[in-house]
Design a protein around this motif. Sequence first.
Motif, PDB file in Angstrom:
ATOM      1  N   VAL A 127     -23.131  16.231  17.095  1.00  0.00           N
ATOM      2  CA  VAL A 127     -22.893  15.058  16.251  1.00  0.00           C
ATOM      3  C   VAL A 127     -21.579  15.272  15.513  1.00  0.00           C
ATOM      4  CG1 VAL A 127     -23.680  13.858  14.155  1.00  0.00           C
ATOM      5  CG2 VAL A 127     -25.319  14.445  15.952  1.00  0.00           C
ATOM      6  N   ASN A 128     -20.709  14.275  15.570  1.00  0.00           N
ATOM      7  CA  ASN A 128     -19.435  14.376  14.851  1.00  0.00           C
ATOM      8  C   ASN A 128     -18.974  12.986  14.435  1.00  0.00           C
ATOM      9  OD1 ASN A 128     -17.313  16.132  13.938  1.00  0.00           O
ATOM     10  ND2 ASN A 128     -15.964  15.126  15.422  1.00  0.00           N
ATOM     11  N   ARG A 129     -18.287  12.913  13.274  1.00  0.00           N
ATOM     12  CA  ARG A 129     -17.766  11.623  12.806  1.00  0.00           C
ATOM     13  C   ARG A 129     -16.934  10.970  13.903  1.00  0.00           C
ATOM     14  NH1 ARG A 129     -13.659  11.895   7.844  1.00  0.00           N
ATOM     15  NH2 ARG A 129     -12.691  13.318   9.345  1.00  0.00           N
ATOM     16  N   THR A 130     -16.032  11.749  14.498  1.00  0.00           N
ATOM     17  CA  THR A 130     -15.227  11.244  15.605  1.00  0.00           C
ATOM     18  C   THR A 130     -15.944  11.636  16.901  1.00  0.00           C
ATOM     19  OG1 THR A 130     -13.326  11.792  14.227  1.00  0.00           O
ATOM     20  CG2 THR A 130     -12.855  11.190  16.514  1.00  0.00           C
ATOM     21  N   ASN A 148     -24.437  23.474  10.581  1.00  0.00           N
ATOM     22  CA  ASN A 148     -23.309  22.670  10.096  1.00  0.00           C
ATOM     23  C   ASN A 148     -22.002  23.410  10.290  1.00  0.00           C
ATOM     24  OD1 ASN A 148     -21.722  20.680   8.843  1.00  0.00           O
ATOM     25  ND2 ASN A 148     -21.743  21.891   6.946  1.00  0.00           N
ATOM     26  N   ALA A 149     -21.109  22.804  11.081  1.00  0.00           N
ATOM     27  CA  ALA A 149     -19.760  23.359  11.262  1.00  0.00           C
ATOM     28  C   ALA A 149     -18.720  22.340  10.799  1.00  0.00           C
ATOM     29  CB  ALA A 149     -19.540  23.716  12.731  1.00  0.00           C
ATOM     30  N   THR A 150     -19.148  21.332  10.026  1.00  0.00           N
ATOM     31  CA  THR A 150     -18.151  20.418   9.445  1.00  0.00           C
ATOM     32  C   THR A 150     -17.696  21.010   8.112  1.00  0.00           C
ATOM     33  OG1 THR A 150     -19.542  19.068   7.987  1.00  0.00           O
ATOM     34  CG2 THR A 150     -19.516  18.462  10.334  1.00  0.00           C
ATOM     35  N   SER A 151     -16.663  20.398   7.532  1.00  0.00           N
ATOM     36  CA  SER A 151     -16.209  20.862   6.223  1.00  0.00           C
ATOM     37  C   SER A 151     -16.904  20.083   5.106  1.00  0.00           C
ATOM     38  CB  SER A 151     -14.687  20.716   6.136  1.00  0.00           C
ATOM     39  OG  SER A 151     -14.307  19.422   6.546  1.00  0.00           O
ATOM     40  N   LEU A 152     -17.857  19.239   5.450  1.00  0.00           N
ATOM     41  CA  LEU A 152     -18.555  18.438   4.430  1.00  0.00           C
ATOM     42  C   LEU A 152     -19.496  19.318   3.634  1.00  0.00           C
ATOM     43  CD1 LEU A 152     -19.571  14.988   5.954  1.00  0.00           C
ATOM     44  CD2 LEU A 152     -17.933  15.482   4.136  1.00  0.00           C
ATOM     45  N   LEU A 177     -23.625  20.058  13.956  1.00  0.00           N
ATOM     46  CA  LEU A 177     -22.847  19.040  13.244  1.00  0.00           C
ATOM     47  C   LEU A 177     -21.405  19.511  13.155  1.00  0.00           C
ATOM     48  CD1 LEU A 177     -25.402  18.657  10.294  1.00  0.00           C
ATOM     49  CD2 LEU A 177     -25.306  17.272  12.395  1.00  0.00           C
ATOM     50  N   GLY A 178     -20.482  18.731  13.707  1.00  0.00           N
ATOM     51  CA  GLY A 178     -19.062  19.080  13.618  1.00  0.00           C
ATOM     52  C   GLY A 178     -18.483  19.448  14.962  1.00  0.00           C
ATOM     53  N   ALA A 179     -17.285  18.920  15.230  1.00  0.00           N
ATOM     54  CA  ALA A 179     -16.621  19.195  16.509  1.00  0.00           C
ATOM     55  C   ALA A 179     -15.132  19.467  16.272  1.00  0.00           C
ATOM     56  CB  ALA A 179     -16.818  18.024  17.468  1.00  0.00           C
ATOM     57  N   GLY A 180     -14.820  20.106  15.133  1.00  0.00           N
ATOM     58  CA  GLY A 180     -13.452  20.566  14.881  1.00  0.00           C
ATOM     59  C   GLY A 180     -13.291  21.947  15.505  1.00  0.00           C
ATOM     60  N   GLY A 181     -12.376  22.733  14.927  1.00  0.00           N
ATOM     61  CA  GLY A 181     -12.137  24.076  15.467  1.00  0.00           C
ATOM     62  C   GLY A 181     -13.389  24.934  15.422  1.00  0.00           C
ATOM     63  N   ALA A 182     -14.033  24.979  14.250  1.00  0.00           N
ATOM     64  CA  ALA A 182     -15.225  25.816  14.091  1.00  0.00           C
ATOM     65  C   ALA A 182     -16.380  25.282  14.935  1.00  0.00           C
ATOM     66  CB  ALA A 182     -15.622  25.880  12.617  1.00  0.00           C
ATOM     67  N   GLY A 183     -16.503  23.964  15.000  1.00  0.00           N
ATOM     68  CA  GLY A 183     -17.584  23.352  15.773  1.00  0.00           C
ATOM     69  C   GLY A 183     -17.473  23.661  17.253  1.00  0.00           C
TER      70      GLY A 183
HETATM   71  P1  ATR Z   1     -12.476  23.634  11.092  1.00  0.00           P
HETATM   72  O1  ATR Z   1     -11.400  24.515  11.663  1.00  0.00           O
HETATM   73  O2  ATR Z   1     -13.054  24.152   9.798  1.00  0.00           O
HETATM   74  O3  ATR Z   1     -13.515  23.277  12.089  1.00  0.00           O
HETATM   75  P2  ATR Z   1     -11.414  20.983  11.470  1.00  0.00           P
HETATM   76  O4  ATR Z   1     -11.011  21.330  12.857  1.00  0.00           O
HETATM   77  O5  ATR Z   1     -10.492  20.172  10.612  1.00  0.00           O
HETATM   78  O6  ATR Z   1     -11.720  22.296  10.616  1.00  0.00           O
HETATM   79  O7  ATR Z   1     -12.843  20.253  11.552  1.00  0.00           O
HETATM   80  C1  ATR Z   1     -13.465  19.676  10.432  1.00  0.00           C
HETATM   81  C2  ATR Z   1     -14.811  19.090  10.857  1.00  0.00           C
HETATM   82  O8  ATR Z   1     -15.433  18.467   9.729  1.00  0.00           O
HETATM   83  C3  ATR Z   1     -14.700  18.017  11.927  1.00  0.00           C
HETATM   84  O9  ATR Z   1     -15.891  18.004  12.673  1.00  0.00           O
HETATM   85  C4  ATR Z   1     -14.580  16.757  11.054  1.00  0.00           C
HETATM   86  O10 ATR Z   1     -14.925  15.569  11.694  1.00  0.00           O
HETATM   87  P3  ATR Z   1     -13.808  14.739  12.533  1.00  0.00           P
HETATM   88  O11 ATR Z   1     -13.686  15.487  13.856  1.00  0.00           O
HETATM   89  O12 ATR Z   1     -14.363  13.389  12.690  1.00  0.00           O
HETATM   90  O13 ATR Z   1     -12.541  14.804  11.739  1.00  0.00           O
HETATM   91  C5  ATR Z   1     -15.579  17.068   9.977  1.00  0.00           C
HETATM   92  N1  ATR Z   1     -15.303  16.300   8.762  1.00  0.00           N
HETATM   93  C6  ATR Z   1     -14.334  16.547   7.869  1.00  0.00           C
HETATM   94  N2  ATR Z   1     -14.380  15.617   6.881  1.00  0.00           N
HETATM   95  C7  ATR Z   1     -15.402  14.776   7.167  1.00  0.00           C
HETATM   96  C8  ATR Z   1     -15.971  13.623   6.544  1.00  0.00           C
HETATM   97  N3  ATR Z   1     -15.482  13.135   5.388  1.00  0.00           N
HETATM   98  N4  ATR Z   1     -17.037  13.023   7.136  1.00  0.00           N
HETATM   99  C9  ATR Z   1     -17.548  13.505   8.290  1.00  0.00           C
HETATM  100  N5  ATR Z   1     -17.062  14.584   8.926  1.00  0.00           N
HETATM  101  C10 ATR Z   1     -16.005  15.220   8.371  1.00  0.00           C
END
Ligand code: ATR
Length: 277
Positions: free
Chosen positions: A151-154, A188-192, A127-133
Amino acid sequence: MQNAGIEALGLNWRYTAFETRPYDLAAAIEGARAMRFIGLNLTVPHKLLAVDLMDELDESARVWGAVNTVRFEGRGADGDWLPLGQWKGGEILKVRTRGFNTDADAITHTLRDDLQCELSGASVLLLGAGGAGRVAALKLAAEGVGRLWLVNRTASKAERIGAEIRTDFPNVAVEIGYPNQDVDLILNATSLGLKPDDPSPLDEGKYPINRAAAVYDMIYRPARTRLLQSAQSGDCRMANGTGMLLHQGAKALEIWSGKPAPLGAMRVALESHLHEH
Ligand code: ATR
């Protein structure tokens, strides 16, 4: 954690936090070099910026495109470079920086230590595709997981990472979206979960948590996110991100000191700090 590790190694060092802005990062690193610091850890948003500021890059920083650990190295009269934390005496004629990344290895370390997760051939929902994901996805692929769902919101960000994996790790079956089978691990690698009112990053309507044998949340504060609470009631093996924080720091201490990190002392200090604050 670092000061406990430093003390257990019998070193006369101190680990201290400093706050700096991205536009001052180069000056801050120069200042640390001028003051003969042994090393630095960098966190968001400095990890990516630091890559271009290093004199030398370790393979780990090159592969992940991010620096979370800086080691200052000195050159003596004999012309050899040695980490300042391992300096044996004699005049230091010049100091350079070498950038490392200890985050990616910490992921596999903690999954093995805390969840007894064997990654080779495993099926993982990430879960999550930001930097950590992104780092987690590529590291899992490099460790030879069999199947990976992203899986990622975006969704477009997950698609991009999926494409990267298909190119670099063709043996990993990567898909975007929730699995239609049981998995060995949800990560989980999202910030949620960082904020108390955050919902779970897992949509249990689409994927019930008890289809996973183990659940790992990179978040370590709070210790029990909504995802982990649900994992607990679903009877899955689970762990929070404390072990990941521990292992990235322990590896940094090894890079500076050249000695095995005293993991036990570091873990005790980290856990008591996390519970106190
Ligand atoms: P990090 O370096 O900690 O990975 P990041 O690059 O900002 O920080 O990534 C944050 C992650 O949490 C992303 O996967 C983000 O989803 P988006 O790519 O859609 O932004 C996810 N995230 C943060 N807030 C969210 C929310 N309210 N609902 C769903 N996903 C969220």
